[in-house]
Write a protein that holds these residues in place. Structure first.
Motif, PDB file in Angstrom:
ATOM      1  N   LYS A 298      -2.006  22.376   2.265  1.00 15.07           N
ATOM      2  CA  LYS A 298      -2.002  21.514   1.091  1.00 15.07           C
ATOM      3  C   LYS A 298      -1.579  20.104   1.480  1.00 15.07           C
ATOM      4  N   ASP A 299      -2.334  19.108   0.999  1.00 18.06           N
ATOM      5  CA  ASP A 299      -2.015  17.710   1.297  1.00 18.06           C
ATOM      6  C   ASP A 299      -2.301  16.873   0.051  1.00 18.06           C
ATOM      7  N   GLY A 300      -1.515  17.110  -1.000  1.00 13.32           N
ATOM      8  CA  GLY A 300      -1.767  16.421  -2.253  1.00 13.32           C
ATOM      9  C   GLY A 300      -3.163  16.728  -2.746  1.00 13.32           C
ATOM     10  N   THR A 301      -3.892  15.699  -3.156  1.00 13.51           N
ATOM     11  CA  THR A 301      -5.285  15.892  -3.567  1.00 13.51           C
ATOM     12  C   THR A 301      -6.260  15.405  -2.492  1.00 13.51           C
ATOM     13  N   ARG A 302      -5.744  15.031  -1.318  1.00 13.97           N
ATOM     14  CA  ARG A 302      -6.599  14.430  -0.287  1.00 13.97           C
ATOM     15  C   ARG A 302      -7.671  15.399   0.192  1.00 13.97           C
ATOM     16  N   ASN A 303      -7.283  16.656   0.444  1.00 18.21           N
ATOM     17  CA  ASN A 303      -8.269  17.632   0.909  1.00 18.21           C
ATOM     18  C   ASN A 303      -9.435  17.735  -0.065  1.00 18.21           C
ATOM     19  N   MET A 304      -9.108  17.845  -1.340  1.00 17.38           N
ATOM     20  CA  MET A 304     -10.121  18.079  -2.362  1.00 17.38           C
ATOM     21  C   MET A 304     -11.037  16.869  -2.517  1.00 17.38           C
TER      22      MET A 304
ATOM     23  N   THR B 269      -5.714  23.586 -14.862  1.00 19.40           N
ATOM     24  CA  THR B 269      -5.029  23.354 -13.590  1.00 19.40           C
ATOM     25  C   THR B 269      -4.525  24.673 -13.021  1.00 19.40           C
ATOM     26  N   GLY B 270      -4.173  24.645 -11.748  1.00 16.27           N
ATOM     27  CA  GLY B 270      -3.503  25.778 -11.145  1.00 16.27           C
ATOM     28  C   GLY B 270      -2.010  25.633 -11.373  1.00 16.27           C
ATOM     29  N   VAL B 271      -1.257  25.401 -10.287  1.00 21.73           N
ATOM     30  CA  VAL B 271       0.180  25.147 -10.398  1.00 21.73           C
ATOM     31  C   VAL B 271       0.395  23.642 -10.526  1.00 21.73           C
ATOM     32  N   GLY B 272       1.101  23.231 -11.558  1.00 23.73           N
ATOM     33  CA  GLY B 272       1.431  21.810 -11.698  1.00 23.73           C
ATOM     34  C   GLY B 272       0.332  21.019 -12.348  1.00 23.73           C
ATOM     35  N   GLY B 273       0.035  19.852 -11.802  1.00 23.61           N
ATOM     36  CA  GLY B 273      -0.949  18.951 -12.371  1.00 23.61           C
ATOM     37  C   GLY B 273      -1.158  17.747 -11.486  1.00 23.61           C
ATOM     38  N   ARG B 274      -0.097  17.010 -11.207  1.00 25.10           N
ATOM     39  CA  ARG B 274      -0.199  15.756 -10.457  1.00 25.10           C
ATOM     40  C   ARG B 274      -0.889  15.951  -9.116  1.00 25.10           C
ATOM     41  N   LEU B 275      -0.540  16.997  -8.385  1.00 25.90           N
ATOM     42  CA  LEU B 275      -1.097  17.233  -7.059  1.00 25.90           C
ATOM     43  C   LEU B 275      -2.085  18.392  -7.043  1.00 25.90           C
ATOM     44  N   ASP B 276      -2.525  18.808  -8.214  1.00 27.31           N
ATOM     45  CA  ASP B 276      -3.417  19.955  -8.330  1.00 27.31           C
ATOM     46  C   ASP B 276      -4.820  19.603  -7.847  1.00 27.31           C
TER      47      ASP B 276
END
Length: 456
Positions: free
Chosen positions: A23-29, A155-162
């Motif tokens: 997991k790397d914030g939203t960068r991967n996505m 969303t999955g878990v959370g929101g900001r970094l989802d």
């Protein structure tokens, strides 16, 4: 290779991803969707999807709200994509268009497209995407292929970094009830968690907040003000409801100003809306959905009262306060997988079944707050006994027993390893109601064992 074999092979790979996904914030996505949607001229579309998006975050009630919103939009004649998690029986449940799950063949086909691109990303020195990022990418590709008009996106878990928070311009956002869950990731207070959930807000995009604690309201209102978002608090909706045990009939009224929106007045009244979901928390969810529909009307969507009534009445959301029969006996299935959800279920049982003879079938994952989930159900006067069982290859029944014994009133308990056998033992003793709760994994095992949900 047959479609079934290809699907199973892909699922086997997918379930190994947590071992090396990063997991790397939203960068991967962001990177993955750019690479998957590269235009012939080498540029990338700003959004990963082509449809209007309703983005939903929260601790409890997300899935129910998403299911209701999708059903109403579909009743209005729109083509609707629905993305939710987790699944109960089959991965394909997570990705639906107009109420129909993606086929095994399409899931595996698009999954392999994503898998191959991730392989190229890793070869280029980037991170391997996570399990949830991969599922989200499959959903985005499928919704684009299916040319849906709207996507209801949970969303999955959370929101900001989802992974879902790569949507730059949603049509509407909704934050449901917030309580303590996933605290190691999101924070140890409801205010911290609310801040993470509010990370889905976008400048100028309307936000609806379900009924919540004042401190949560303040966090979301402050974020809405910062982003100049029209804001509507669903806790202001006056709602009366009758519950016949299998469905709700509600009358709702709202008349209040919408903050940060030039003083516009939000006003609606509905009578005798029937929703095939039960429990007090579903009343709050319906109120939130009606506030969302208010904003959608402002965006020009033709949502006449009969359409809204039809859509709500047609909502299907298995495993959440779901009433069914097993061998002629009444059974209630509800995930109740965190302390807040378990407390709401216990409150419902205390009011409706206080003088009844009920049996609880319980299991939960070891990583959960087991005391917080089991204790409200143990102390509920309607629950006279429990049968503990095992899920996801885990046996936590010793811990369950220790928590159960701490109750002020000593109630009998037994252990049956297999969930369906535990349910059938409970049913065979013919109590007034069998309640199955503690984890959506448990509910999924039971539905699969009963062949209640099937997918192509």
């Amino acid at each position: 290779m047959s479609g079934t074999e290809e699907f199973e092979r892909f699922i086997n790979w997918l379930e190994e991803v947590p071992l090396y996904g990063h997991k790397d914030g939203t960068r991967n996505m962001v990177l993955l969707m750019q690479r998957l949607r590269r235009r012939p001229d080498g540029t990338f579309p700003e959004e990963p999807v082509d449809a209007k998006v309703i983005h939903v975050a929260g601790t409890n009630g997300k899935g129910s709200c998403c299911a209701m919103l999708a059903s109403v939009l579909q009743a209005a004649g729109s083509r609707v994509g629905l993305y939710t998690s987790p699944h109960l029986v089959d991965y394909c449940e997570r990705i639906q268009v107009d109420g129909r799950p993606i086929s095994h063949g399409d899931f595996a086909r698009l999954g392999n497209v994503v898998k191959e691109e991730i392989g190229r990303m890793v070869a280029d020195g980037f991170n391997h995407c996570t399990f949830f990022e991969i599922l989200t990418a499959i959903a985005f590709l499928y919704f684009n292929e299916q040319k849906v008009d709207y996507i209801v996106l949970e969303t999955g878990v959370g929101g900001r970094l989802d992974a879902t928070n790569t949507i730059h311009h949603p049509l509407l956002t909704l934050i449901t009830s917030i309580s303590l869950d996933h605290t190691k990731v999101l924070g140890s207070t409801v205010e911290a968690i609310a801040g993470e959930k509010a990370g889905i807000l976008r400048p100028g995009c309307p936000i609806v907040l379900s009924k919540n604690l004042p401190s949560v309201q303040q966090v979301v209102k402050d974020k809405a003000k910062d982003e100049n978002c029209p804001y509507l608090y669903a806790g202001d909706v006056a709602a009366k409801a009758d519950d016949d045990g299998t469905a709700l009939t509600l009358s709702c009224h709202l008349s209040s100003s919408v903050e940060n929106d030039g003083g516009r007045t939000a006003s609606f009244t509905y009578q005798d809306l029937k929703v095939p979901l039960t429990g007090d928390y579903q009343i709050e969810n319906v109120c939130a959905v009606l506030c969302c529909l208010y904003f959608l009307k402002q965006e020009g969507l033709d949502l006449k009262d009969p359409v809204i009534a039809e859509g709500l009445a047609g909502t299907r959301w298995p495993g959440r306060m779901q009433h069914l029969l097993r061998k002629g006996q009444p059974v209630l299935l509800d995930g109740a997988h965190n302390p807040s959800g378990a407390s709401m279920l216990a409150g419902y049982l205390s009011r409706r079944y206080q003088d009844k003879n009920c049996t609880l079938v319980f299991s939960a994952l070891a990583k959960k707050d087991l005391t917080g989930v089991l204790s409200p159900l143990r102390d509920c006067p309607a629950v006279k006994r429990v049968i503990f069982t095992c899920i996801d290859g885990q046996d936590s029944t010793d811990i369950f027993e220790d928590i159960w014994k701490q109750g002020n009133v000593k109630k009998p308990y037994r252990v049956v390893d297999r969930p369906l056998a535990a349910l059938d033992l409970a049913v065979s003793e013919k109590p007034d109601l069998v309640i199955c709760a503690g984890s959506l994994y448990l509910i999924g095992d039971l539905l699969k064992g009963m062949e209640y949900v099937q997918f192509s």
